[in-house]
Design a protein around this motif. Structure first.
Motif, mmCIF file in Angstrom:
data_model
loop_
_atom_site.group_PDB
_atom_site.id
_atom_site.type_symbol
_atom_site.label_atom_id
_atom_site.label_comp_id
_atom_site.label_asym_id
_atom_site.label_seq_id
_atom_site.Cartn_x
_atom_site.Cartn_y
_atom_site.Cartn_z
ATOM 1 N N GLN A 29 -3.766 98.529 116.858
ATOM 2 C CA GLN A 29 -4.368 97.449 116.082
ATOM 3 C C GLN A 29 -4.668 96.281 117.011
ATOM 4 O O GLN A 29 -4.591 96.410 118.215
ATOM 5 N N LYS B 35 -11.663 95.149 113.775
ATOM 6 C CA LYS B 35 -10.204 95.102 113.687
ATOM 7 C C LYS B 35 -9.616 93.788 114.219
ATOM 8 O O LYS B 35 -8.578 93.334 113.748
ATOM 9 N N SER B 117 -10.029 93.676 109.983
ATOM 10 C CA SER B 117 -10.213 94.826 109.106
ATOM 11 C C SER B 117 -9.980 96.089 109.918
ATOM 12 O O SER B 117 -10.866 96.549 110.647
ATOM 13 N N TYR B 118 -8.793 96.633 109.810
ATOM 14 C CA TYR B 118 -8.398 97.764 110.642
ATOM 15 C C TYR B 118 -8.566 99.074 109.874
ATOM 16 O O TYR B 118 -7.790 99.397 108.984
ATOM 17 N N ASP B 120 -8.176 102.843 109.321
ATOM 18 C CA ASP B 120 -7.247 103.843 109.872
ATOM 19 C C ASP B 120 -7.415 105.238 109.279
ATOM 20 O O ASP B 120 -6.559 106.096 109.457
ATOM 21 N N GLN B 135 -6.759 98.525 106.559
ATOM 22 C CA GLN B 135 -5.855 97.413 106.307
ATOM 23 C C GLN B 135 -6.676 96.153 106.494
ATOM 24 O O GLN B 135 -7.235 95.922 107.565
ATOM 25 N N TRP B 136 -6.760 95.379 105.425
ATOM 26 C CA TRP B 136 -7.600 94.179 105.452
ATOM 27 C C TRP B 136 -6.710 92.978 105.206
ATOM 28 O O TRP B 136 -6.147 92.841 104.120
ATOM 29 N N GLY B 138 -3.811 92.553 106.104
ATOM 30 C CA GLY B 138 -2.492 93.030 105.728
ATOM 31 C C GLY B 138 -2.431 93.799 104.415
ATOM 32 O O GLY B 138 -1.377 94.291 104.013
ATOM 33 N N GLU B 139 -3.573 93.953 103.769
ATOM 34 C CA GLU B 139 -3.604 94.592 102.451
ATOM 35 C C GLU B 139 -4.253 95.970 102.581
ATOM 36 O O GLU B 139 -5.200 96.132 103.344
ATOM 37 N N ARG B 140 -3.778 96.987 101.857
ATOM 38 C CA ARG B 140 -4.421 98.316 101.916
ATOM 39 C C ARG B 140 -5.652 98.356 101.022
ATOM 40 O O ARG B 140 -5.608 97.903 99.887
ATOM 41 N N ARG B 141 -6.725 98.911 101.544
ATOM 42 C CA ARG B 141 -7.979 98.966 100.797
ATOM 43 C C ARG B 141 -8.646 100.309 101.011
ATOM 44 O O ARG B 141 -8.441 100.952 102.042
#
Lengths: 67, 390
Positions: A29, B35, B117-118, B120, B135-136, B138-141
């Motif tokens: 990350q 990211k 905006s990671y 994965d 992961q946006w 810190g939130e899962r999307r």
């Protein structure tokens, strides 16, 4: 057993190791890196390409029985 | 961020932003997921481009230009200096500004850009992929997209997830360390390249001026050489020798895939561009403009495919890439493979022979012809592919 170790606080998160990893076993990350143990085959390519020597390969210690 | 787009682009580097721009320009809804917290940072690059390539792909903003380059200085292991005629000029860019503006151009064309905006994973569908997991902040999307573009750089995981072999071979991975130096004494119109086993085995070390006494100094060595000694050690040695009084403003690592283009640029509704597609010029290691050309071709093909609701039109992109650039890169890769393991004596011998040429023959082409004189088949291929005069 995972033999690759990441030296803490030395990684620059450049992705060079991810690019050569044949198993997609590195999660990278913005400022976080980890090896996915279930996928890693300890091939050590990531260790060899790291520009900053962040990754280390720990040779397995032979137990007395093996020796 | 919406739940659904026509196009999801993973990565906001020059290739991703350019692809987004051309896809959005024809009315597609496009989101770019980056990211990192910022676009264009950190700069993992030598920042040099040729004037001719850059002006073909974008209207040049003078703010991007840190220095205008009129001379190349190639330094052999023993210190012989060859200055080939460039037949044009180049720029050292300020990529912080450059990448930012390319993202802005994408936004002006209608795209959304989201940082932190990671991505994965891909979301599978019956015949391809229906979106990405991320992961946006810190939130899962999960977001849906009809076409997903992997512009995720050297990591190139989108391609791997889709089943394309994007892993870079060790010998083709140029592992890099780069510093931004201040307080250096340099000519502002010359890029220097240093070769040799003690300086940059199976690669080169660069010194690129950035104006105001600053320089972008870095080294790229093959993964095969890095096994013995890491890139950062070569760079520190060189800087201690050459610029003992310099201030170090940044130190960054990087990896450049100096390979042939991946053989599958489009798979189902997955499209790969830039470093992720190995679109770097494998000879020079330069990937800014070639990645942007890939991004533009891909973006235009995506726009056409969406407009006509026919995803088979995406295949126009690999065809055009092959015709315009891909074939050339294969020749560059053969040239690189022929020269990058030359021992120091051979490099010094090449420098001597080039210096003996008459000045009008002392061009970049003259350097390669001299370097590859024992491989006439490859010289002939260069003539054909690049349309060069003998």
């Amino acid at each position: 057993m995972l033999l690759i170790e990441i030296k803490p606080n030395t990684c620059d998160f450049c992705g060079c190791c991810v690019g050569v990893c044949p198993e997609d076993a590195i999660e990278l990350q913005e400022a976080q890196i980890s090896i996915i143990e279930e996928r890693c085959t300890n091939c050590a390519k990531c260790v060899w390409v790291c520009p900053f020597e962040v990754l280390l390969f720990n040779k397995p210690q032979k137990t007395k029985a093996e020796a | 961020m919406k739940q659904e787009y026509d196009v999801i682009v993973v990565g906001a580097g020059p290739a991703g932003s350019t692809c987004a721009r051309y896809a959005a320009a024809q009315g597609a809804s496009v989101v770019v997921l980056e990211k990192d917290r910022d676009v264009g940072m950190p700069v993992r690059c030598g920042e040099a481009v040729s004037n001719r390539s850059l002006e073909k792909i974008v209207d040049i903003d003078p703010r991007w230009i840190a220095a205008t380059i009129r001379r190349f200085r190639l330094v052999s292991p023993s210190g012989q200096i060859v200055e080939p005629d460039l037949g044009g000029h180049g720029f050292v860019l300020e990529r912080r500004l450059f990448d930012y503006d390319l993202a802005r151009l994408a936004v002006e064309a209608g795209a959304e850009v989201h940082t932190k905006s990671y991505v994965d994973g891909l979301l599978p569908s019956e015949n391809g992929w229906q979106g990405v997991a991320l992961q946006w902040k810190g939130e899962r999307r999960e977001i849906r997209g009809r076409i997903i573009v992997g512009a995720d750089g050297v990591e190139s995981r989108v391609g791997k997830w889709a089943g394309v072999d994007t892993t870079t071979h060790m010998r083709d991975m140029e592992t890099c360390a780069q510093m931004t130096l201040s307080n250096v004494d340099l000519e502002d119109d010359a890029c220097e390249f240093y070769f040799g086993n003690d300086t940059a085995p199976m690669g080169y070390l660069w010194v690129f001026p950035k104006g105001n006494g600053m320089a972008n100094v870095g080294v790229g060595i093959s993964g095969m050489a890095s096994k013995q000694r890491a890139a950062i050690r070569y760079l520190k040695d060189f800087i201690a020798r050459r610029f003992p009084g310099a201030g170090v403003l940044t130190t960054v690592a990087g990896g450049v895939p100096c390979a042939v283009t991946v053989d599958t640029l489009v798979k189902d509704n997955i499209v790969l561009v830039g470093d992720a597609a190995h679109q770097v010029n494998p000879m020079s290691g330069g990937g800014i403009t070639s990645g942007m050309f890939g991004g533009k071709m891909a973006g235009e093909a995506i726009a056409r495919a969406l407009a006509r609701e026919d995803l088979t039109l995406l295949q126009e992109y690999p065809r055009q890439w092959e015709k315009d650039i891909g074939a050339k890169h294969r020749t560059y890769h053969r040239m690189k493979s022929a020269v990058y393991k030359f021992p120091d004596e051979t490099l010094d011998d090449i420098a001597r022979k080039v210096l003996a040429l008459s000045p009008e023959k002392r061009t970049i082409w003259g350097v390669f012809r001299t370097a590859l004189r024992h491989q006439p088949a490859l010289v002939w291929e260069m003539v054909k592919v690049f349309g060069l005069g003998r």
